[in-house]
Motif scaffolding. Structure first.
Motif, mmCIF file in Angstrom:
data_model
loop_
_atom_site.group_PDB
_atom_site.id
_atom_site.type_symbol
_atom_site.label_atom_id
_atom_site.label_comp_id
_atom_site.label_asym_id
_atom_site.label_seq_id
_atom_site.Cartn_x
_atom_site.Cartn_y
_atom_site.Cartn_z
ATOM 1 N N SER A 541 87.143 47.793 35.052
ATOM 2 C CA SER A 541 86.453 49.074 34.922
ATOM 3 C C SER A 541 86.310 49.743 36.278
ATOM 4 O O SER A 541 86.259 49.092 37.320
ATOM 5 C CB SER A 541 85.075 48.870 34.295
ATOM 6 O OG SER A 541 84.281 48.028 35.109
ATOM 7 N N ILE A 542 86.232 51.082 36.248
ATOM 8 C CA ILE A 542 86.085 51.846 37.482
ATOM 9 C C ILE A 542 84.606 51.957 37.828
ATOM 10 O O ILE A 542 83.729 51.669 37.016
ATOM 11 C CB ILE A 542 86.722 53.249 37.342
ATOM 12 C CG1 ILE A 542 85.988 54.059 36.261
ATOM 13 C CG2 ILE A 542 88.185 53.139 37.009
ATOM 14 C CD1 ILE A 542 86.494 55.490 36.141
ATOM 15 N N ALA A 543 84.322 52.420 39.050
ATOM 16 C CA ALA A 543 82.940 52.525 39.514
ATOM 17 C C ALA A 543 82.179 53.538 38.665
ATOM 18 O O ALA A 543 82.677 54.608 38.352
ATOM 19 C CB ALA A 543 82.919 52.943 40.983
ATOM 20 N N GLY A 544 80.961 53.195 38.292
ATOM 21 C CA GLY A 544 80.106 54.099 37.522
ATOM 22 C C GLY A 544 80.312 54.019 36.029
ATOM 23 O O GLY A 544 79.639 54.740 35.277
ATOM 24 N N ASP A 545 81.211 53.167 35.562
ATOM 25 C CA ASP A 545 81.478 53.055 34.130
ATOM 26 C C ASP A 545 80.443 52.117 33.504
ATOM 27 O O ASP A 545 80.355 50.936 33.848
ATOM 28 C CB ASP A 545 82.887 52.509 33.899
ATOM 29 C CG ASP A 545 83.275 52.551 32.432
ATOM 30 O OD1 ASP A 545 82.501 53.110 31.636
ATOM 31 O OD2 ASP A 545 84.361 52.045 32.097
#
Length: 731
Positions: A541-545
């Motif tokens: 997952s990407i940052a902030g997800d």
């Protein structure tokens, strides 16, 4: 005394690197171009027919060779391996072949659902990507022969560099080259009338061959131009014109077509008028500051930036319409999706959005786009580019998010269906009247079929219940269903309560069991997807997800609730199967026997109502007839009574005048004459003894005799118009 050294084995020669001549087609496939277009391009480039055929069937190309340098040395063939014994086909080889061909998982799952493959197999494949028994085709026979090695091809010469002026002129196409197929960019440049030599220089090749790619030998080079066809003179309008978007014919096909007889050079046209009518609009140039007059250095031409479009026209149009209704910029949408903000996007909004976000194939089309080109993207492309890095399969992610929001409602609906089936099962299984009712019907049927092949039956199929309304009595006025109701009413009226006892069947018949089975399977599959995605999101997952956190909390409680429903569903399906076998409907897997019983219940209830209304009508008719007979008896005179003549025996004649009646008993008509003859209505004011007898009769039966009196009064009035006074008397 030491043993002699063991000689080392000769080194196995490694394969040399061969340039991948299919790299261009792999990229075209990655960009999402249709398979037919790629196959046509391969045919134009002279690719071997076996390679093209393999691509059309499987969508794959021969593997690229590794290493580098000279041509690969031949490797000795390995000893043949004995073929394995054929494995029995478990019915899943069709799907294993599709997996081997590289068909997307979603497509295979949809095909399996259409073929009604068992839900547990589909769920296992969706969650793990593996079919029961593995993805290797069972009993496949001999393996296919490997593709022949590709001969080494000398590398092409380095492409000439573009000059600075050429780079400025082709800036737009240089950007397009980074993210679009070469042939698409070439076609665009040809439409804008870019010099073919400059096109070849941009790509470092001629005729569409890619720089650095091996040149594919062709059987026969085609001539550049037909020998007998003269080239048309080049036309240069004095201003930029709007282009006519037509498709030109191949110069080599002109000779045998109508165009051989057409010559546009002899047509005189008004060039000035044509330019005014169809010239491209010219934007007004704003004066620049610091120019100092009208010199060339005083104004700087601002080059118009053309929007970059990647998506199909129809797809782009639909996405733009959706964005107009959504009224949010792409970055706001991205933040809401990453935060999983359900106050901004409810389940309905998410369900709609999943159709207008990039699919995995569409997201891959933006991989080669540079960050600086984002501002030049068209509206739909910019929306897709912004959302593309949220998730590798964004439509599936949105589907799972909407499923999470609707989970409690969906589970409640399916639980109601399971409970309805449970109630129907229990009411039939525990019915006190079922056996007695069926025994009565069986007795009727065996007696009616006595002496035939259908007699002496031990039971009947449930479908035979519908025949009760079709079997009629000898006079065709009563059905066997009506007779059954009347029989039960007078012999065992307690059995009539089965109509209310089986009420639970009505709700159960609205449940479609195959649909329920599919819904339970879908819930299970989505919960498994959520579990696998949460596990994979820990590293991908990407940052902030917040998807892993939100779904990670949702999954355990949802799985517990679903397991409870799943057990209840499996148990009721088992019980219904047993009940179907108990009712001699063993092959019924869809609960159709419940509908048959409910239809019988409703028909019996309707027949009972109609029969009761019929009985009420007959009872009312009987009472009316009894009252009529009683009334007629009360009107008849007694046998020993007073000598009054019977009304019915008068036949319209006047009563006889007694012999002892005097002259005074009969009133004169005013002229000293006798009473008028029969037919004249005498006056009631001067009745004699005979008239008094009539009066007594009037009191006995006033209705009938009064009508006769009035009738004779009218006739007497008509016959005595010229008389002075007419005595009125009764007949």
């Amino acid at each position: 005394g030491l043993p002699p050294p063991v000689p080392t084995a000769a080194p196995v020669p490694t394969a040399a690197t061969v340039p991948d001549q299919y790299e261009k087609y792999r990229k075209m496939q990655k960009m999402g171009l249709p398979k037919t277009a790629i196959a046509n391009k391969m045919k134009q480039d002279g690719i071997d027919a076996s390679v093209r055929q393999k691509f059309e069937l499987t969508g794959s190309f021969p593997e690229a060779a590794g290493g580098g340098g000279a041509a690969p040395a031949p490797i000795p063939a390995a000893a043949p391996v004995p073929a394995a014994a054929p494995v029995a086909d478990d019915g899943l080889n069709k799907w294993r072949k599709m997996i081997k061909m590289g068909i997307p998982q979603n497509t295979i799952v949809n095909k399996m659902k259409m073929a009604q493959v068992d839900a547990s197999i589909i769920q296992q494949y969706e969650s793990s990507g593996q079919l029961p028994g593995g993805n290797v085709v069972a009993g496949g026979g001999a393996a296919a022969a490997p593709a022949p090695p590709v001969p080494p091809v000398p590398a092409a010469a380095a492409a000439p560099a573009l000059t600075k002026e050429e780079e400025i002129k082709l800036a737009k196409f240089i950007k397009m080259k980074k993210m679009m197929p070469e042939q698409a960019v070439r076609n665009k440049m040809k439409m804008e009338q870019i010099d073919p030599a400059l096109i070849d220089k941009l790509f470092g090749t001629s005729g569409g061959a890619k720089a650095g790619a091996p040149a594919v030998p062709k059987a026969k080079p085609k001539p550049k131009w037909p020998e007998n066809l003269k080239k048309k003179p080049e036309i240069k309008p004095s201003r930029k014109m709007k282009n006519l978007q037509w498709t030109t014919v191949d110069p080599f096909s002109v000779e045998k077509s109508i165009w051989r007889e057409c010559d546009d050079t002899k047509v005189k046209i008004d060039q000035k008028e044509l330019e005014e009518m169809f010239g491209a609009k010219q934007s007004k140039k704003a004066p620049t500051s610091g120019g100092g007059g009208g010199g060339k250095g005083g104004r700087k031409k601002k080059e118009a930036v053309e929007e970059i479009t990647i998506l199909d026209g129809k797809r782009s149009y639909n996405v733009q319409i959706y964005l107009g209704r959504l009224k949010m910029d792409p970055y706001t949408v991205k933040d809401i999706l990453l935060e999983m903000n359900e106050s901004k996007f409810d389940a309905e909004t998410v369900n709609k959005m999943k159709t207008f976000v990039p699919t995995p194939e569409e997201a891959a089309m933006f991989d080669g786009l540079e960050a600086g080109d984002e501002k030049n993207l068209a509206k739909a492309e910019k929306f897709f580019y912004t959302l593309a890095n949220i998730d590798k399969n964004l439509p599936q992610r949105l589907e799972l998010w909407a499923f999470k929001q609707n989970f409690d409602k969906v589970l409640a609906v399916e639980a109601e269906k399971v409970q309805a089936l449970r109630n129907a099962h229990d009411c039939i299984r525990n019915s006190k009247s079922l056996r007695a009712l069926f025994s009565t019907i069986l007795a009727f049927g065996n007696y009616m079929n006595g002496g035939t092949k259908k007699g002496q039956a031990h039971g009947f199929r449930l479908g035979s219940l519908s025949q009760l309304t079709r079997s009629k009595s000898t006079d065709n006025k009563t059905t066997l269903m009506e007779y059954l109701y009347l029989y039960l009413k007078r012999s065992n009226d307690k059995l009539l309560s089965f109509v209310d006892e089986w009420q639970a069947l009505e709700e159960a018949t609205s449940v479609d069991i195959p649909t329920l089975r599919g819904n339970i399977g879908q819930i299970n599959a989505k919960l498994n997807l959520i579990k696998n995605r949460c596990k994979a999101a820990e590293t991908q997952s990407i940052a902030g997800d917040k998807f892993p956190n939100v779904m990670g909390k949702f999954h355990p409680s949802a799985a517990t609730k679903f397991e409870k429903l799943k057990k209840e569903y499996e148990q009721i399906m088992k019980d219904l199967s047993g009940l179907a076998e108990f009712l001699n409907e063993k092959n019924d897997t869809t609960g159709a026997f419940l509908k048959t019983l409910d239809e019988f219940r409703k028909t019996f209830k309707f027949t009972a109502k109609q029969t009761e209304e019929k009985l009420k009508r007959e009872e009312a008719k009987r009472k009316r007839e009894e009252q009529k007979l009683a009334k007629q008896k009360s009107k008849a005179p007694s046998k020993g009574g007073g000598g009054l003549p019977k009304v019915s025996g008068m036949s319209g004649l006047p009563p006889p005048v007694p012999e002892d009646a005097g002259v005074d008993d009969v009133k004169s008509d005013g002229y000293g004459k006798k009473p008028p003859p029969h037919g004249v209505n005498p006056s009631l004011s001067s009745l004699g003894s005979a008239d008094r007898q009539l009066a007594a009769l009037l009191r006995t039966d006033s209705t009938a005799l009064m009508a006769k009196l009035k009738s004779r009064k009218k006739r007497a009035g008509r016959t005595s118009v010229n008389a002075g006074q007419v005595d009125k008397a009764a007949d």
